[in-house]
Design an enzyme around this catalytic site. Structure first.
Site: not given
Ligand code: AMP
Ligand code: MG
Length: 459
Positions: A79, A81-82, A115, A165, A172, A233-234
């Site tokens: 989900g 996360g940031r 975040g 964006r 996804r 997720d992408n």
């Molecule tokens: P991915 O795009 O597959 O690499 O997944 C990245 C995941 O990590 C997503 O759920 C993001 O929301 C979470 N995420 C990445 N960077 C941060 C951050 N600095 N703080 C909190 N969540 C993060």
């Molecule tokens: Mg992602």
């Protein structure tokens, strides 16, 4: 502005209310005025303190839940996360997500996360996604980048930023996995169909996602784009390219090129992108099977058959994309792929050389394709010079140019997007599309991504 909360209203169990954190010294670094106007947004208001607060998610919004197969391993709880969905704006009856990244912790943040993200990574996404759009690739767009005034440590201490964006949606493949586990599969499918594939049944929906994703990834490959982190997720349901983390344009044609430093196995190498897309779509069918047919075996059969057809479908699309761009036949497009493998030229230069060759100026192409009959067979069927010239780009966001723009931005006292914007984002030729000025007139070794610029943190 009338902001909708359509996704949250229809799928309340797939979101969590969240609010962007307070920022010490927010400054608008770049605003995509053209896009803002297309969306009917008032640019003066967006530049005001109230507008900035809105872009930073200070008025609250929703973090979106999703799961994901990351490098092949299932992570059920991911989900935003940031990041957060600010809401949707309506244009001509279509909803467009406004989504901000780097806005602070959300209920889906992992333990120990902050975040946030770097200004440089947000500017990088802005540059590359807008260039992709200018090049005709389905993609999320970039509306604005804001520097928050907060230093964060990523390698070295650097300024943090927020990217806003725009997308047809942020649903996804991973959203479907999350929904399937939590009992909201049908609700999500119905919502996604209404928004992106109106009138489709569940089988047509899946075939539609497959077709759009094939078209998108095939257009990446025509241009040499390597996404770098094709986790489920992408991979969007709309077909838009999403998550510009460790991505880059490959220069010298070589299918095993990898851009992400953590991709040790080459899972997301240039030439592996079709196979990975097929893999991601197979994961999507697994969650959709119960919707395909009341009889589970019939549902599995349909999923299997459709996935079995993927590889041939992709190869056909790839050949016909190349044939369309080079104004040639699919047979010559196959010969082109073999010649590219053999000679490994710079992709953009090779395309320009073919456009020149179509005009009768064959020397550059002869130099780039020294040991192949491809050029002869290409010229034998008389490609229309103007058509090829218009279809193949002069300008792509080469990593060397992107890095230079980001360094200029970092060094600038006004966290320099003016310099980025004026030095690197230029009006492109007669089509009036915007792109990046790069060095299309000479070859140079591929500039690797700086570790700081990879943005392995993802969406
Ligand atoms: P991915 O795009 O597959 O690499 O997944 C990245 C995941 O990590 C997503 O759920 C993001 O929301 C979470 N995420 C990445 N960077 C941060 C951050 N600095 N703080 C909190 N969540 C993060
Ligand atoms: Mg992602």
């Amino acid at each position: 502005m009338h902001l909708h909360h359509d996704y949250a209203k229809h799928l309340p169990d797939l979101v969590a209310v969240t609010q962007g954190e307070e920022q010490p010294d927010p400054k608008l670094v770049v605003l995509n005025e053209e896009l803002a106007r297309q969306l009917g947004l008032n640019t003066d208001w967006l530049r005001s303190a109230e507008g900035l607060d809105f872009l930073l998610g200070r008025d609250s919004g929703h973090a979106m839940a999703y799961s994901g197969f990351q490098f092949g391993s299932f992570n059920p709880q991911m989900g935003d996360g940031r990041a957060m969905l600010l809401g949707e704006v309506e244009m001509d009856g279509t909803l467009w997500d406004l989504h901000a990244k780097g806005t602070g912790l959300t209920p889906y943040s992992r333990l120990g996360a902050d975040g946030r993200g770097t200004l440089s990574s947000m500017l990088r996404e802005y540059l590359v996604s807008e260039a992709m759009h200018a090049l005709g690739v389905p993609t999320t767009r970039s509306l604005a980048v804001i520097s928050t005034g907060r230093p964060i440590q990523r390698g070295h201490v650097q300024p943090a930023g927020v990217l806003v964006r725009v997308a047809a949606s942020h649903i996804r493949v991973g959203t479907f996995h999350y929904a399937a586990q939590s009992g909201h599969l049908q609700a999500l499918a119905d919502y996604a169909i209404a928004r992106h594939y109106p009138g489709a049944d569940y089988r047509e929906f899946f075939q539609g996602v497959m077709d759009r994703q094939i078209a998108t990834v095939s257009s990446w490959m025509r241009l040499g784009f390597i996404h770098g982190v094709m986790n489920t997720d992408n991979t969007t349901i709309s077909g838009e390219t999403i998550d510009y983390g460790p991505c880059a344009f490959m220069e010298s044609y070589s299918p095993d090129t990898v851009v992400s430093s953590i991709d040790q196995q080459g899972r997301y190498a240039f030439g592996n992108q079709p196979a990975i897309l097929g893999w991601n779509l197979a994961r999507l069918t697994e969650s959709l099977v119960p919707l395909f047919d009341a009889d589970i075996n019939a549902g599995v059969d349909f999923a299997q058959e459709t996935i079995n057809g993927f590889q041939e479908k992709f190869a056909t699309q790839r050949r016909s994309d190349i044939a369309a761009a080079l104004d040639t036949t699919t047979e010559v497009a196959s010969a082109y792929l073999t010649a590219m493998q053999l000679s490994r030229p710079d992709i953009t230069l090779a395309h320009r050389a073919l456009a020149d060759a179509a005009r009768g100026h064959t020397l550059p192409a002869q130099e780039l394709f020294p040991d192949s009959d491809f050029l002869d067979s290409y010229l034998a069927i008389h490609p229309a010079p103007d058509a090829v010239d218009a279809a193949v780009p002069r300008v792509i966001p080469r990593n060397m140019a992107v890095e230079a723009a980001l360094r200029a931005a970092e060094a600038g006292d006004r966290p320099g997007h003016d310099r980025v914007a004026h030095a690197r984002v230029v009006d492109l030729d007669a089509h009036g599309v915007r792109g990046l000025r790069v060095f299309a007139d000479r070859t140079h070794p591929q500039t690797p991504l700086r570790p700081e610029d990879e943005d392995l943190e993802g969406d």
